[in-house]
Design an enzyme around this catalytic site. Sequence first.
Site, PDB file in Angstrom:
ATOM      1  CD  GLU A   1    -101.028   3.687-100.477  1.00 26.08           C
ATOM      2  OE1 GLU A   1    -100.416   4.789-100.317  1.00 26.08           O
ATOM      3  OE2 GLU A   1    -102.133   3.584 -99.898  1.00 26.08           O
TER       4      GLU A   1
ATOM      5  CB  SER B   1     -74.559 -21.910 -46.488  1.00 24.37           C
ATOM      6  OG  SER B   1     -74.315 -21.521 -45.168  1.00 24.37           O
TER       7      SER B   1
END
Length: 784
Positions: free
Chosen positions: A96, A484
Amino acid sequence: MDRKVSSGAGKKFLASALLIIVTVVVVAALGVAGYVFYLLARLPKVDRLADYKPPIVSQVFGDDGSLVGEFYLERRIVVPVNKMPRKLIQAFVAAEDSNFYSHKGIDYFGIVRAAVKNLISGRKKEGASTITQQVTKSMLLTPEKSYSRKIKEAILATRMEEKLSKDEILYLYLNQIYLGGGAYGVQAAAETYFGKDVDQLNLAEIAMLAGLPKAPNAYSPIKHLDRARERQSYVLERMVSEGYITQVEAEHAKATPISIHPMKKVNNDQSAYFLEQLRIQLEQKYGEDQLYKGGLKIYTTMNAAMQQAAYESVRNGLKEVDKRQGFRGPLKYLSEAEVDAFCAKVEDGIDSALLKIGETYQGVVVSANPQKGEVLVRVGDRKGILTRKNMAWAGRVGMVNSYGKPEKKGSKALTLGSVIEVSVVAPEINKEGAQFALDQTPEVQAALVAIDPRTGGIKAMVGGYDFKKSQFNRAIQAKRNAGSAFKPIIYAAALDKGLTPATIIDDSEVEYPDGAGGTWKPKNYDGIFRGPVTMREALTNSINIVSVKILEQIGAPYAADYARKLGFTSQIPANLALALGAASVSPLELTAAYAVFDNKGESLPTTFITKVTDNDGNILQQVAAPVPVPVVSPETSYVITNLMQSVVSSGTGHRASIVGRPVAGKTGTTNDAKDAWFVGYIPQLVAGVWVGYDQERSLGAGGSGGQAAAPIWAEFMQKAAATMPMEDFEAPENVTFVLINPRTGKLAREGTPGAIMECFIKGTEPSSYDEEGAPPVKPASKEN
């Protein structure tokens, strides 16, 4: 004389022109200077970078200390430069900014070199930004592309070199840079691509990472390993040129096999609803900045293995429920011209080199062979076969070897261009030859929540089929009729009112005023009346009329108060419909109520978080061990648990018995099978499952609690309890077992045909013997 006049005029013109030029130059220079001073005045301070702390991931840990989740805006794990391999730093510098250690922020030679190369190639082939400029651009400036930003960048880069050392600049750069795959900084990238810490990387892996800044997605080793290899080779040659490594080392690194072992993503689908609940609580308490950037350590009650089991069980169960409703047909139909663009979009969303076995993808039918009974399906850039055998659940699906929607109205045939969902049976080889099975995303939803009854800690939670498509957490936010599954609360209240498992209630037709001038006639799920039955038989077979009569006897207001005592915060109606689960409650509420029974009658607040620390380890929040509150007697808790064991062993919840250990639980099904429930527990863990549509409608065939919810619960509990020791429910000293005749509820003598052992709280057992014979066999209830 004319010549003199002409000469004088010329001199005046030249003087005027010179004056204008000088004026323009001075004004331009003043303008440039003014603009530069304007920029200088508005530039951010470089000094603050000396104390800069990059945004850090906040981590979430499970009950065993394992990492189970993360919160971040940018996934970054900061590491100091001295913990990074020297060759990693050299690789990034070589690739870089080769003059990094010699320039003062701007590489003038690099600018000239790049300009010449770009001029020769006729396009922008090489950039000249230094590492310092890249740090400036990403941390101090906006991403706009303009000349003013370039000037700012150059000025700030020079200033940064004056204020910070080279190592400090590298610290910022290597922790800040985006390296693809959602990874910011070299540590996160090392984990993302290789499943390693950065200090464990070899030279081949280092060079591959250093090649990513130029184009992180294009050079991703996960998706484009060949390109990543080319870029790796470039980085290694640059390192040789800079004298960081020898040519022999470079060649060895090029020949080193690259093994892509990405660290498993912790923010995966299986934990999404649990993590979202954490996010809501943490963001409210600590704010967005601290949660997403502050590096918090959040310790939770989640058990990672249970969470995975919950996720898998819900998805498997919902697919089964959905497939019983049949194949809905292709999602849409594409023309031949639309196929490539659609598949390219699918390919972009695939984050692995090969399709994953068991995963579901969208594919396009690109060829059909009706005679052979198979179609060729394209998933992204890959192709595979879907045989009739692997779509058997959908029935007889037609295959048409032409593009376009089927001509016959309502046809679900697979034509060319049909977009369907397929799961991977076997992955592709060189993008060909995969084996697919027809799949379908369920429209039905579910929720599952699991609680440690002894601590109140939430061990697992799933709030729906797919968090990406719906963030609505049905485990907490959905309020649905319990059906239920609410009956155990009524029965426990009845036990505290003096009724017993042997109390006889007549299962016969009954009606009540409905308050509007008419009558309400409760019905049993199967439409059968059984005559006199015990409370145990009534709960085991979920007999509605008996539940209504029990509630009538103990009083609806009393039962509603009893429910609130168990921790319900939703509105509980104090009327007889409560016996059939008319209360709309969340799965978390109902499961927490069952946890009271499992915990010998003691209530504990449910918790998600045990401790929170900041990035330096300072404790910000610590949840003290909760103090249990007795709300139901241990005796009542045991007896209702024992009653619910019968539901599992011989009643509507029998599918839960595959867990193979003592289980108590109850099914629930609302009118027209719009909601299906199963809530149950073993001594160490309680879990609740709800199944239904967000927009209420019938679940159809097989939509009862016993058929739709109980199998999900059973699959989860089998996995969750796999490593737990076998335990039984422990009876308190004040509970006794006696032999009774279940037809009369009275004591029975040894050897009496049909007699059973029944449990009672001491003092409530029957006192007289029954001299009758065995009871007649009564029909079992259908599931509800």
